[in-house]
Design an enzyme around this catalytic site. Sequence first.
Site, PDB file in Angstrom:
ATOM      1  N   GLN A   1      17.938 -23.266  22.877  1.00  0.00           N
ATOM      2  CA  GLN A   1      16.970 -22.547  23.707  1.00  0.00           C
ATOM      3  C   GLN A   1      16.105 -23.524  24.490  1.00  0.00           C
ATOM      4  O   GLN A   1      15.285 -23.110  25.296  1.00  0.00           O
ATOM      5  CB  GLN A   1      16.077 -21.660  22.827  1.00  0.00           C
ATOM      6  CG  GLN A   1      16.833 -20.562  22.118  1.00  0.00           C
ATOM      7  CD  GLN A   1      15.915 -19.751  21.238  1.00  0.00           C
ATOM      8  OE1 GLN A   1      15.402 -18.730  21.654  1.00  0.00           O
ATOM      9  NE2 GLN A   1      15.702 -20.220  20.014  1.00  0.00           N
TER      10      GLN A   1
ATOM     11  N   ASP B   1      14.904 -28.528  28.413  1.00  0.00           N
ATOM     12  CA  ASP B   1      14.507 -29.862  28.867  1.00  0.00           C
ATOM     13  C   ASP B   1      15.674 -30.839  28.983  1.00  0.00           C
ATOM     14  O   ASP B   1      15.478 -31.997  29.320  1.00  0.00           O
ATOM     15  CB  ASP B   1      13.432 -30.449  27.957  1.00  0.00           C
ATOM     16  CG  ASP B   1      13.876 -30.572  26.508  1.00  0.00           C
ATOM     17  OD1 ASP B   1      15.060 -30.290  26.207  1.00  0.00           O
ATOM     18  OD2 ASP B   1      13.038 -30.939  25.672  1.00  0.00           O
TER      19      ASP B   1
ATOM     20  N   HIS C   1      18.668 -20.962  27.819  1.00  0.00           N
ATOM     21  CA  HIS C   1      17.544 -20.811  28.745  1.00  0.00           C
ATOM     22  C   HIS C   1      17.664 -21.744  29.937  1.00  0.00           C
ATOM     23  O   HIS C   1      16.723 -21.924  30.691  1.00  0.00           O
ATOM     24  CB  HIS C   1      16.218 -21.026  28.016  1.00  0.00           C
ATOM     25  CG  HIS C   1      15.952 -19.972  26.990  1.00  0.00           C
ATOM     26  ND1 HIS C   1      14.943 -20.074  26.061  1.00  0.00           N
ATOM     27  CD2 HIS C   1      16.554 -18.792  26.745  1.00  0.00           C
ATOM     28  CE1 HIS C   1      14.944 -19.006  25.295  1.00  0.00           C
ATOM     29  NE2 HIS C   1      15.917 -18.212  25.693  1.00  0.00           N
TER      30      HIS C   1
ATOM     31  N   CYS D   1      24.425 -24.277  42.690  1.00  0.00           N
ATOM     32  CA  CYS D   1      24.526 -23.711  44.027  1.00  0.00           C
ATOM     33  C   CYS D   1      24.624 -22.193  43.918  1.00  0.00           C
ATOM     34  O   CYS D   1      25.467 -21.669  43.193  1.00  0.00           O
ATOM     35  CB  CYS D   1      25.746 -24.268  44.749  1.00  0.00           C
ATOM     36  SG  CYS D   1      25.984 -23.538  46.394  1.00  0.00           S
TER      37      CYS D   1
ATOM     38  N   CYS E   1      28.368 -21.249  45.765  1.00  0.00           N
ATOM     39  CA  CYS E   1      29.687 -21.568  45.192  1.00  0.00           C
ATOM     40  C   CYS E   1      29.662 -21.805  43.683  1.00  0.00           C
ATOM     41  O   CYS E   1      30.708 -21.907  43.054  1.00  0.00           O
ATOM     42  CB  CYS E   1      30.317 -22.767  45.895  1.00  0.00           C
ATOM     43  SG  CYS E   1      29.583 -24.370  45.478  1.00  0.00           S
TER      44      CYS E   1
ATOM     45  N   SER F   1      11.759 -20.266  15.137  1.00  0.00           N
ATOM     46  CA  SER F   1      11.225 -19.152  14.353  1.00  0.00           C
ATOM     47  C   SER F   1      12.203 -17.981  14.318  1.00  0.00           C
ATOM     48  O   SER F   1      11.979 -17.007  13.619  1.00  0.00           O
ATOM     49  CB  SER F   1       9.895 -18.693  14.948  1.00  0.00           C
ATOM     50  OG  SER F   1      10.103 -18.243  16.279  1.00  0.00           O
TER      51      SER F   1
ATOM     52  N   ASN G   1      12.981 -26.014   9.429  1.00  0.00           N
ATOM     53  CA  ASN G   1      11.858 -26.167  10.341  1.00  0.00           C
ATOM     54  C   ASN G   1      10.547 -26.227   9.555  1.00  0.00           C
ATOM     55  O   ASN G   1      10.557 -26.124   8.331  1.00  0.00           O
ATOM     56  CB  ASN G   1      11.845 -25.077  11.419  1.00  0.00           C
ATOM     57  CG  ASN G   1      11.662 -23.678  10.876  1.00  0.00           C
ATOM     58  OD1 ASN G   1      11.026 -23.479   9.843  1.00  0.00           O
ATOM     59  ND2 ASN G   1      12.229 -22.714  11.563  1.00  0.00           N
ATOM     60  N   LEU G   2       9.448 -26.393  10.251  1.00  0.00           N
ATOM     61  CA  LEU G   2       8.151 -26.524   9.608  1.00  0.00           C
ATOM     62  C   LEU G   2       7.451 -25.187   9.397  1.00  0.00           C
ATOM     63  O   LEU G   2       6.409 -25.138   8.752  1.00  0.00           O
ATOM     64  CB  LEU G   2       7.257 -27.458  10.439  1.00  0.00           C
ATOM     65  CG  LEU G   2       7.748 -28.888  10.575  1.00  0.00           C
ATOM     66  CD1 LEU G   2       6.835 -29.659  11.524  1.00  0.00           C
ATOM     67  CD2 LEU G   2       7.815 -29.567   9.227  1.00  0.00           C
ATOM     68  N   GLN G   3       7.977 -24.124   9.963  1.00  0.00           N
ATOM     69  CA  GLN G   3       7.347 -22.820   9.829  1.00  0.00           C
ATOM     70  C   GLN G   3       7.580 -22.235   8.454  1.00  0.00           C
ATOM     71  O   GLN G   3       8.571 -22.537   7.797  1.00  0.00           O
ATOM     72  CB  GLN G   3       7.870 -21.880  10.909  1.00  0.00           C
ATOM     73  CG  GLN G   3       7.455 -22.364  12.286  1.00  0.00           C
ATOM     74  CD  GLN G   3       8.420 -21.935  13.352  1.00  0.00           C
ATOM     75  OE1 GLN G   3       9.597 -21.775  13.086  1.00  0.00           O
ATOM     76  NE2 GLN G   3       7.930 -21.777  14.563  1.00  0.00           N
TER      77      GLN G   3
END
Length: 136
Positions: free
Chosen positions: A9, A12, A29, A37, A40, A109, A133-135
Amino acid sequence: GILKYLISQNCDGIHRRSGIPSHSISELHGNSNMEECEKCGQQYFRDFSCHRIKRSRDHFTGRYCSHKDCNGRLLEYTIDFGQNLPERPLEKAIENSKKADVHVVFGSSLTVSPACEMPLISKKKGAFFAICNLQK
């Protein structure tokens, strides 16, 4: 183990810059280092972040396609809230989630659909599933 496919997601471009081949990534994303383009469909991966000329829903970067006989407008390859995800990356994410033996989620999350559904697709097919993850 071997990473066979990555669903991201992040927009960057970090995963693409890491060396993972583009055919092994679904950037749901988009990618701010990419222009596409509108005429094309030719994609240009840049070593810089591409920005729109105006802060609007128009993703035009001010550059034009160099593909033979095209000269279409190049658009920043990211999505805004309310816009549809790019079809092919989403299709490939679902396809690879169905084939996964292991599905590992890092730093999410799992609240944004449809990306949050990908691990469940793998789990329903019998894959091992882990969240890191840290959540809480």
